[in-house]
Each structure stands twice: as structure tokens, then as C-alpha cells.
Design an enzyme around this catalytic site. Structure first.
Site, PDB file in Angstrom:
ATOM      1  N   HIS A  96       2.815  22.100  59.880  1.00  0.00           N
ATOM      2  CA  HIS A  96       1.557  22.796  60.171  1.00  0.00           C
ATOM      3  C   HIS A  96       1.029  23.580  58.978  1.00  0.00           C
ATOM      4  O   HIS A  96      -0.058  24.129  59.031  1.00  0.00           O
ATOM      5  CB  HIS A  96       1.701  23.716  61.384  1.00  0.00           C
ATOM      6  CG  HIS A  96       2.773  24.749  61.238  1.00  0.00           C
ATOM      7  ND1 HIS A  96       2.571  25.923  60.580  1.00  0.00           N
ATOM      8  CD2 HIS A  96       4.054  24.766  61.672  1.00  0.00           C
ATOM      9  CE1 HIS A  96       3.679  26.652  60.608  1.00  0.00           C
ATOM     10  NE2 HIS A  96       4.592  25.970  61.271  1.00  0.00           N
ATOM     11  N   HIS A 122       2.102  30.567  51.525  1.00  0.00           N
ATOM     12  CA  HIS A 122       1.574  29.386  52.226  1.00  0.00           C
ATOM     13  C   HIS A 122       0.069  29.536  52.400  1.00  0.00           C
ATOM     14  O   HIS A 122      -0.472  30.632  52.291  1.00  0.00           O
ATOM     15  CB  HIS A 122       2.277  29.209  53.577  1.00  0.00           C
ATOM     16  CG  HIS A 122       2.102  30.369  54.500  1.00  0.00           C
ATOM     17  ND1 HIS A 122       2.988  31.434  54.539  1.00  0.00           N
ATOM     18  CD2 HIS A 122       1.139  30.675  55.401  1.00  0.00           C
ATOM     19  CE1 HIS A 122       2.589  32.319  55.430  1.00  0.00           C
ATOM     20  NE2 HIS A 122       1.455  31.879  55.961  1.00  0.00           N
TER      21      HIS A 122
END
Length: 559
Positions: A96, A122
Site C-alpha cells: 500500500h 514513505h
């Protein structure tokens, strides 16, 4: 915001922080069990129902991301120091999102004197946080952890434009990256986070399950650029449903967002400069921490400030230097985590007789009670402790008698708004008169104020307060507490605690029902001498926990 939620955060935020790191740094077995599609049965609105450990995603009160309203953000002194360095890293496809994990010492940041090591970063596309309602094309999260596994995240916003050098250096490693990851060699976060900018700070949560709370968020105002090709580069390795992987904005729920400037030195080294300023490391004096004779005081020096901190006399040998605390709900030093800031404050988190409380006047039984007052003139001084205005008596100022036991008046201080409430109603201010007996036991009278005519005591002190700088003291000469009109026919009594660290328990509280007037100018005067994180210096209500509150009546005093 429900105060019981904040109490529970004291216990839960630290318990789940290790889980935060597992979720962030190691691919959890159930990471694919949620999505970002609103209509999906496992979409953001239902994350909290998918598994018990994700419950905060639904019922948490300090969730992230949020919309940052720049007009309401309160100024504070900078307290962010950055010291990043090159270290070995690898990029991993989590399904994801894409995560860069540092495998060596990549440096980190310092907030409020606590060091947080850089763990990973991220991306989210589009951005998760918004500023004044505007959503950006991407957001990069730099995740840090301290030695207590508490988390601090820096959020960097991106808009489409020139290519981002940080991503460009890893372009070949990002293409086709799998769950096994690709080594990217040595990498530093310095280039992406450098440069003077404004930051926004608030207390929140992880933005993916388990949505653990107690995360310190710092979001940059400066928007970086990212090319459209780079956005596609970040999205292509992910499952299609995660190409847009931004959680919806969450409710602020009364939290305060602060803002501060970060200025770099000419040499390029990040330096917050004011991290040791008086507003970020306040003196812990007698404001709300009675009693002077109950503590021994030691002086500590920092680079920019000499300040005094208080220790309980019988625990001084084993007590660490006191830490900064404030009243920013959901913040890194806010009331819900006071008990975890310093071992000697542990009772703030797990005590069973904590104050303040809501007084349910309709169910308070009437019992015999007494409160005899005999105040007299004595030398006093006015003190700005950084988080409150306090009047301290240095001589025999008389006192009160409760249950046949005499308690000497030591000091008085104000909270705005009130800390106690009656039948759920909060007042504009509350004055605490703090007393102690020869066994170091404490008795406090709480007096409510509501906006109206000026208060005589504050009226007498107005010019002194105006000249009272941060962490200053001003002699008042001899002062008698009789000027404080604290008589009330109805009074409420219960056993509680100090309302600021160290939150010592077994305090006898007498809260008067009669409400006294205070002018708006006087409220502004008290608040104006304090930093923004202390302008509202009322601790949230604490659980009654089976304690009894009773009412006792006394004849009205002549005024």
C-alpha cells in the site's frame, strides 16, 4: 473533547508505540486487509472495525491527518533540531506504499530535549494533510523513534513541478521494487528537510492501521516539487487500489496546532536556536505545585537559561531532572502524557485520586464540614513561573483550619479557564489558595470566577503583573489574603491531587459554589504574561473513580 478519552491515552499511547514501529518498519501480516476506497467494506471509515487492535482508527480522539488552519495556529518558540547523516538503506514495497528503511544510524531530530532517531520514510499520493483546505499532490513522511519507542513524524508536502532529487537518486531502485526490497546504498534525509521554513506542530496518530495515537507531528509549510513521472514511479509498483493512498482528514477535536520558524545557520547546520528558551523550558516553581516547604529546589543551567526545578524532598535522591510540560491537548508534553514524561510524575497517569473533577452538585450529599479562615498580613512576592502567575507568601500569612487541623497559607495561583466544573459547567477562571500543615499535608480552596466586575486582588496587582516578565519575581510587600473574597454558603469537599506535575495525591479540596467576578481585561492580563501553550492552563477533568464528593453549608460571610 471527552476527557475520559484523554485519560485512557495515558495508558494506551505508550503501550501501542512498539506496535507502531512493527507496523511501520516490518511488513505486518495483515497489511493488505485495508484499503483507501470509501465505498469498500475495508475502507477508511471501517478500519476500526476490521480487527480489535485497530479500534483507535474509529474511536480515537487525536487522529491524523488533519486540515491545518493557518489562521488559528498558535505561535511557539522553535524546538526542532535536525541532525541527519548518510546511512545504509533499502526501499521496500509494502503493497500500500513504498518505504525507505534505514539500516544504520541515519541521525535524527530533537524535540523538547528528547532525541528521535530516523527509522524510515514513505510517500502518500495525494497528500494526507491539507493546509487551509488545500490538498497537495504528494506527502513524504519521515518517521522517527526515541528510546521509549515514542514516535515523531515530519510531513513534507509536494506539488507537481521539477523532479525531486531525493526520489531521482533512487529511481532505478524504485522501478519494479518488490516486498523483498532493493538496497539503495547510503542515503541521507538532510537534503529533503533542509532550508529555513515554517513548521506546524500537533499531537496525532499514525495514518494507517493500527492508527496508534501519541505521535508528534511536524508538518512543513514549505512545499517541495515532484514531477508527474515521479508520482507515477511511486504508484506503479503498488496494487492498483493503493495508487491513491491518502487517509481522509480527521476531526481536530479541540486540539491546538502550533507554528514555529526554523532558521538554519549560514553553515547549513540546522539549529532551532530557541529550543532552550524560557517558553520551551519553563521553571517548575510553586504554581500549582504546593508546597514550597514540601520540595527542595535545585538550580540547573542550560545554554540560554538558568532555571529552578522542584523535587519532592523525600524522593530527591532518586528523581530525575524535571521535564517540560504544557497544556496542549494531544501534544508531546500535554496532560494526557504527563505521567510518562518523568518517572516522578507517574501518578499523573495512573493515580486514582486525581484532580480536577466535575462536581455533580445534584447528587452531593450534605454532611457536616468546617472551614475556619484566619489570614493576616505577611511578606509576599508575585512570580511568573512560565506556565502561570502565582502569589507566594514568604512569612506567616495565617491560614485555615479543617477538621481541627491548622494549615498555613503558602501561595495562590490562577487557572484560565477553571479546572473544576460544576454540573458540567466550566467557568472563566479558578483561583487556588494552597495551604499545608506541619506534616506537609495539603489543603486547597478553589474559587470560581466569571466575567463581570474587576477582581479586587488582581486589581491591586495589575501594575505589578504588567511588569512581570517570563520567570520573573516581584516583591509585593505585606499582603493579606482577606482581600480574596472566598466565603460561600455552599462548599464542596473531596480528596484529590495537585493539578500539575507531580500530581501528588491526598490533597483536601474545598471548592466554593459562590462564583466571583473577574473582568475580561484581567483575564487577558493573566494570559498575556504566559506563552501560547499556557494561555489556557487548565488540566482536563479526571475520573472520579468512586470517590465521594459532599457538600457542607456555612453562614454567608459579610463583605
Amino acid at each position: 473533547m471527552a476527557n475520559k478519552i484523554f485519560l485512557s491515552l495515558v495508558f494506551t499511547s505508550l503501550l501501542v508505540s512498539s506496535l507502531c514501529l512493527i507496523t511501520l518498519c516490518n511488513a505486518a501480516d495483515d497489511e493488505h486487509e485495508f484499503s483507501y476506497q470509501d465505498s469498500s467494506p475495508d475502507g477508511p471509515k471501517r478500519w476500526g472495525t476490521l480487527t480489535a487492535k485497530w479500534k483507535p482508527c474509529s474511536n480515537g480522539e487525536i487522529q491524523s491527518p488533519i486540515d491545518i488552519d493557518t489562521k488559528k495556529a498558535k505561535d511557539q518558540e522553535s524546538d526542532l533540531k535536525k541532525d541527519y547523516k548518510d546511512a545504509s538503506a533499502k526501499i521496500v514495497n509494502k503493497g500500500h506504499n513504498l518505504v525507505v528503511q534505514w539500516q544504520g544510524d541515519a541521525g535524527g531530530i530533537e524535540i523538547n530535549g528528547s532525541t528521535y532517531k530516523l527509522v524510515q520514510c514513505h510517500w502518500h499520493t495525494p497528500s494526507e494533510h491539507t493546509i487551509d483546505g488545500k490538498r497537495y499532490d504528494a506527502e513524504l513522511h519521515f518517521v522517527h523513534s526515541n528510546d521509549k519507542d515514542q514516535l515523531a513524524v515530519i510531513g513534507v508536502l509536494y506539488t507537481v513541478g521539477e523532479a525531486d532529487p531525493f526520489i531521482e537518486n533512487m529511481k532505478d531502485k524504485i522501478k519494479g521494487v518488490t516486498t523483498n526490497g532493493n538496497d539503495v546504498g547510503k542515503l541521507s534525509a538532510k537534503s529533503t528537510t533542509s532550508g529555513p521554513t515554517k513548521y506546524f506542530r500537533y499531537g496525532g496518530s499514525l495514518t494507517t492501521p493500527p492508527c496508534s495515537e501519541g505521535v508528534i507531528w511536524t508538518v512543513t509549510e514549505k512545499v517541495q516539487t515532484i514531477s508527474k513521472d515521479q508520482i507515477i514511479l511511486l504508484q506503479e509498483p503498488l496494487d492498483h487500489e493503493y495508487h491513491e493512498n491518502a487517509r481522509p482528514v480527521q476531526e481536530l477535536n479541540g486540539r491546538t496546532v502550533t507554528q514555529f520558524e526554523d532558521k538554519e545557520s549560514s553553515g547549513g547546520k540546522e539549529d532551532s536556536g530557541a529550543a532552550s528558551s524560557a517558553s520551551s523550558i519553563p521553571m517548575l516553581s510553586s504554581y500549582g505545585i504546593s508546597i514550597l516547604a514540601q520540595f527542595k529546589y535545585e538550580t540547573y543551567e542550560t545554554e540560554n537559561l538558568t532555571y529552578m526545578i522542584a523535587f519532592k524532598a523525600d524522593e530527591s535522591k532518586n528523581t530525575e531532572e524535571t521535564k517540560h510540560f504544557d497544556y496542549i491537548q494531544g501534544g508531546p508534553s500535554g496532560p494526557q502524557i504527563w505521567g510518562s514524561i518523568n518517572p516522578s510524575w507517574k501518578i499523573c497517569g495512573d493515580g486514582k485520586l486525581q484532580s480536577p473533577i466535575n462536581i455533580d452538585a445534584t447528587h452531593a450529599p450534605v454532611k457536616p464540614g468546617d472551614l475556619k479562615k484566619a489570614y493576616k498580613h505577611a511578606p509576599a512576592k508575585l512570580v511568573n513561573t512560565g506556565h502561570g502567575i502565582s502569589m507566594e507568601w514568604t512569612g506567616d500569612a495565617g491560614g485555615i483550619e479543617v477538621g481541627g487541623i491548622a494549615y498555613k497559607l503558602v501561595q495562590g495561583h490562577w487557572h484560565t479557564p477553571s479546572e473544576h466544573t460544576i454540573n458540567g459547567k466550566r467557568f472563566d477562571a479558578e483561583l487556588h489558595l494552597v495551604h499545608r500543615n506541619d506534616k506537609e499535608e495539603i489543603a486547597v480552596i478553589g474559587i470560581f470566577h466569571t466575567i463581570g466586575a474587576p477582581d479586587p486582588l488582581i486589581g491591586n496587582l495589575t501594575e505589578k503583573i504588567k511588569n512581570l516578565g517570563d520567570h520573573m519575581e516581584i516583591d509585593l510587600g505585606k499582603v493579606c489574603a482577606r482581600v480574596i473574597k472566598c466565603g460561600s454558603r455552599r462548599n464542596y469537599r473531596y480528596i484529590g491531587s495537585l493539578t500539575t506535575p507531580p500530581c501528588k495525591e491526598q490533597v483536601i479540596w474545598t471548592v466554593t459554589e459562590r462564583v466571583r467576578p473577574i473582568s475580561q481585561d484581567q483575564i487577558n492580563l493573566l494570559k498575556g504574561r504566559l506563552g501560547p501553550q499556557y494561555s489556557e492552563n487548565a488540566r482536563p477533568l479526571q475520573q472520579l473513580g468512586g470517590r465521594h464528593v459532599w457538600r457542607f453549608d456555612m453562614p454567608e460571610e459579610k463583605e
